[in-house]
Design a protein around this motif. Sequence first.
Motif, PDB file in Angstrom:
ATOM      1  N   GLU A  84       0.848  -1.191   0.000  1.00 26.80           N
ATOM      2  CA  GLU A  84       0.000   0.000   0.000  1.00 26.80           C
ATOM      3  C   GLU A  84       0.880   1.237   0.000  1.00 26.80           C
ATOM      4  O   GLU A  84       2.081   1.164   0.310  1.00 26.80           O
ATOM      5  CB  GLU A  84      -0.933   0.026   1.208  1.00 26.80           C
ATOM      6  N   GLN A  85       0.277   2.364  -0.375  1.00 21.69           N
ATOM      7  CA  GLN A  85       0.985   3.638  -0.317  1.00 21.69           C
ATOM      8  C   GLN A  85       0.222   4.585   0.586  1.00 21.69           C
ATOM      9  O   GLN A  85      -0.997   4.464   0.756  1.00 21.69           O
ATOM     10  CB  GLN A  85       1.154   4.241  -1.710  1.00 21.69           C
ATOM     11  N   SER A  86       0.946   5.526   1.164  1.00 20.28           N
ATOM     12  CA  SER A  86       0.318   6.503   2.056  1.00 20.28           C
ATOM     13  C   SER A  86      -0.548   7.466   1.255  1.00 20.28           C
ATOM     14  O   SER A  86      -0.437   7.558   0.024  1.00 20.28           O
ATOM     15  CB  SER A  86       1.394   7.275   2.820  1.00 20.28           C
ATOM     16  N   SER A  87      -1.402   8.197   1.957  1.00 27.14           N
ATOM     17  CA  SER A  87      -2.335   9.094   1.274  1.00 27.14           C
ATOM     18  C   SER A  87      -1.625  10.191   0.493  1.00 27.14           C
ATOM     19  O   SER A  87      -2.146  10.675  -0.513  1.00 27.14           O
ATOM     20  CB  SER A  87      -3.292   9.722   2.298  1.00 27.14           C
ATOM     21  N   ASP A  88      -0.420  10.590   0.927  1.00 27.47           N
ATOM     22  CA  ASP A  88       0.324  11.615   0.189  1.00 27.47           C
ATOM     23  C   ASP A  88       1.212  11.019  -0.904  1.00 27.47           C
ATOM     24  O   ASP A  88       1.904  11.755  -1.614  1.00 27.47           O
ATOM     25  CB  ASP A  88       1.160  12.476   1.141  1.00 27.47           C
ATOM     26  N   GLY A  89       1.180   9.694  -1.054  1.00 22.47           N
ATOM     27  CA  GLY A  89       1.930   9.024  -2.115  1.00 22.47           C
ATOM     28  C   GLY A  89       3.418   8.927  -1.864  1.00 22.47           C
ATOM     29  O   GLY A  89       4.163   8.474  -2.739  1.00 22.47           O
ATOM     30  N   LEU A  90       3.881   9.285  -0.669  1.00 19.47           N
ATOM     31  CA  LEU A  90       5.321   9.357  -0.411  1.00 19.47           C
ATOM     32  C   LEU A  90       5.894   8.117   0.278  1.00 19.47           C
ATOM     33  O   LEU A  90       7.113   7.948   0.298  1.00 19.47           O
ATOM     34  CB  LEU A  90       5.640  10.593   0.437  1.00 19.47           C
ATOM     35  N   MET A 136      13.722   9.217  -7.379  1.00 23.58           N
ATOM     36  CA  MET A 136      12.589   9.771  -6.629  1.00 23.58           C
ATOM     37  C   MET A 136      12.557   9.281  -5.174  1.00 23.58           C
ATOM     38  O   MET A 136      11.727   9.728  -4.381  1.00 23.58           O
ATOM     39  CB  MET A 136      11.270   9.434  -7.323  1.00 23.58           C
ATOM     40  N   VAL A 137      13.462   8.370  -4.805  1.00 22.68           N
ATOM     41  CA  VAL A 137      13.530   7.882  -3.430  1.00 22.68           C
ATOM     42  C   VAL A 137      14.289   8.906  -2.581  1.00 22.68           C
ATOM     43  O   VAL A 137      15.346   9.398  -2.980  1.00 22.68           O
ATOM     44  CB  VAL A 137      14.215   6.503  -3.367  1.00 22.68           C
ATOM     45  N   ALA A 152      16.365   6.089   1.505  1.00 20.12           N
ATOM     46  CA  ALA A 152      15.262   5.872   2.448  1.00 20.12           C
ATOM     47  C   ALA A 152      14.515   4.576   2.158  1.00 20.12           C
ATOM     48  O   ALA A 152      13.345   4.575   1.763  1.00 20.12           O
ATOM     49  CB  ALA A 152      14.319   7.062   2.438  1.00 20.12           C
ATOM     50  N   VAL A 153      15.207   3.472   2.337  1.00 18.54           N
ATOM     51  CA  VAL A 153      14.581   2.146   2.271  1.00 18.54           C
ATOM     52  C   VAL A 153      14.895   1.462   3.594  1.00 18.54           C
ATOM     53  O   VAL A 153      16.005   1.579   4.126  1.00 18.54           O
ATOM     54  CB  VAL A 153      15.104   1.315   1.082  1.00 18.54           C
ATOM     55  N   GLU A 164      10.527   5.327   1.138  1.00 23.74           N
ATOM     56  CA  GLU A 164      10.048   6.703   1.298  1.00 23.74           C
ATOM     57  C   GLU A 164      10.510   7.524   0.097  1.00 23.74           C
ATOM     58  O   GLU A 164      11.704   7.542  -0.224  1.00 23.74           O
ATOM     59  CB  GLU A 164      10.590   7.306   2.586  1.00 23.74           C
ATOM     60  N   LEU A 165       9.581   8.186  -0.554  1.00 20.74           N
ATOM     61  CA  LEU A 165       9.882   8.974  -1.744  1.00 20.74           C
ATOM     62  C   LEU A 165      10.029  10.454  -1.394  1.00 20.74           C
ATOM     63  O   LEU A 165       9.401  10.949  -0.449  1.00 20.74           O
ATOM     64  CB  LEU A 165       8.775   8.810  -2.786  1.00 20.74           C
ATOM     65  N   SER A 166      10.835  11.152  -2.174  1.00 14.65           N
ATOM     66  CA  SER A 166      10.965  12.596  -2.001  1.00 14.65           C
ATOM     67  C   SER A 166       9.842  13.324  -2.723  1.00 14.65           C
ATOM     68  O   SER A 166       9.521  14.469  -2.394  1.00 14.65           O
ATOM     69  CB  SER A 166      12.318  13.080  -2.510  1.00 14.65           C
ATOM     70  N   ASN A 167       9.263  12.678  -3.706  1.00 16.25           N
ATOM     71  CA  ASN A 167       8.081  13.206  -4.400  1.00 16.25           C
ATOM     72  C   ASN A 167       7.275  12.031  -4.925  1.00 16.25           C
ATOM     73  O   ASN A 167       7.828  10.957  -5.189  1.00 16.25           O
ATOM     74  CB  ASN A 167       8.488  14.129  -5.556  1.00 16.25           C
TER      75      ASN A 167
END
Length: 540
Positions: A84-90, A136-137, A152-153, A164-167
Amino acid sequence: MKKLALVAVSIAAAGLLASCSGKSAKKAANGSVLHVQIGPSPETIDPALNSAVDGGNMILHAFEGLLKFDRNNAIVGGCAESWEQSSDGLTWTFHLRDNLKWSDGTDLTAEDFVYAWKRVADPATAAPYGYDLLNMVRGFDEASAGDIDKLAVSAPDAQTFVVELSNPCIYFDKIAAFATLVPVQKAAIDAAGDSWATAPESYVTSGPYYMTEFTDGAQIVFTKNPYYWDAEHITFEQIVWHLIEDANTSYTAYNQGEIQLIKDVPTEEIPSLKGNSEFYVEPIMGTYYVSFNTKRAPFNDNRVREALSLAIDRKYVADVIMGGTYSPAKNFVGPGVSDAEAGSSFEAVTTEKYGDHFDVTNYEADLAHAKELLAQAGYPDGVGFPAFEYLTNDAGYHKSVAEYLQSAWAQLGLTMNVNIQEWKTVSADRRSGNFDVARNGWVYDWDDPSNMINLLETGNGNNDGKYSSKEFDNLVKLARETTDVRLHYDFLHQAEQVMLNDAAVAPIAYYNEFWLQKPNLKGTWHSPYGYWYVMYGTLE
């Protein structure tokens, strides 16, 4: 001699199977060894280092990542059972299946993905896909500069992998399904070093098969992995990858029944094969093009690149030299690639908004313009232009296309020498910049135009010609970072126009894949990304 060698290979493969167990030997007698040819010796089958379709075909049979594509080209769970992904997509969270094992029987955990992803980001690895897949990570810039722990893994526990993505990235699930980001075993790599991917004892895998033989220039043998979580659905006990460079040799072996599927078919045989039920032609998403080494004069002049590009009769190449098995390129991104609207085509939107960059029906006008551009660049009728080389390998249409380009560019007064090398040399020399002009091509890894357009971004490990444009880079960055799907595609359309107008490369034709496959080989499929999935097939 070729026939005898192939017979010996078959006997050796059967003998190897027999040594595994009586059960395996019995299965082998019933036809559970599959012989295929999808290319010559690959440059590498290290997932982090591979950037070629032939190596990728082997890797996807040996390794499995978090996600994967099914026969309908849909994303499904691989080593990850859910995600799953978080609501902000990050933040993306992947939950691994219970009791995952490596092919050596040891536990495969989320920490193995942490290691593999950091290895791809590590500048010491020099992974061609590193930037494109992981930029993008969060923390990628620091990781790619050498501090790999900044990527950020993480693995909060043995069965959870977090990115965790930066965008936000609207196609990150497709990235997570790509073969470069499969897990690799740290202990095996530490023990064997750079040669780990060429030795059966160190090529420890996570997928349907593991390696039991590596003979460079001859064959690679994969054997079914009993520890693979879905082993019950894997059919062939062994796959023998025949590493054949010469298409005539492949064709002979196929006709003698020694290989059941071959990718490299002699081009002179294609007219007689049309209509044959064993001869397959399917569209794939990709473009055959020419790379210019923009770090070498005179190819650092966009007028020179555009002149060389316009001097190519794309319709003649596709229809005559390629026998109609390819289509003439009108832009860089070709058919089959989606746009913002469901069911839409990026290529069709390009034509509607901008028109086609190449008018493939008006070659004479293009040739006249090419001569004008060359004169503007200071080389009227080719005077003063240095002799140069075209790097290619001798497979499929490559040699014929090279000879055509030699004659086409001679019309500009230029002297081009064809430099034919074996495939693994071509791929290595292109990446290292050891060429003037080279044959190239790209088959998509996922359905998004960025997958090919981004190749030309400054710093991309697959940017063989080292093209660089601030305007282009900015548009690619905007496309990557937006969460607005329409804007994503619009920025990519603009970026394509920049690289076409700058003649960053010379698109020639849109790919179709053709191959021969025995009628008794059932249950396999071929993806629009140029991969054959044979692990679920049968020989009837």
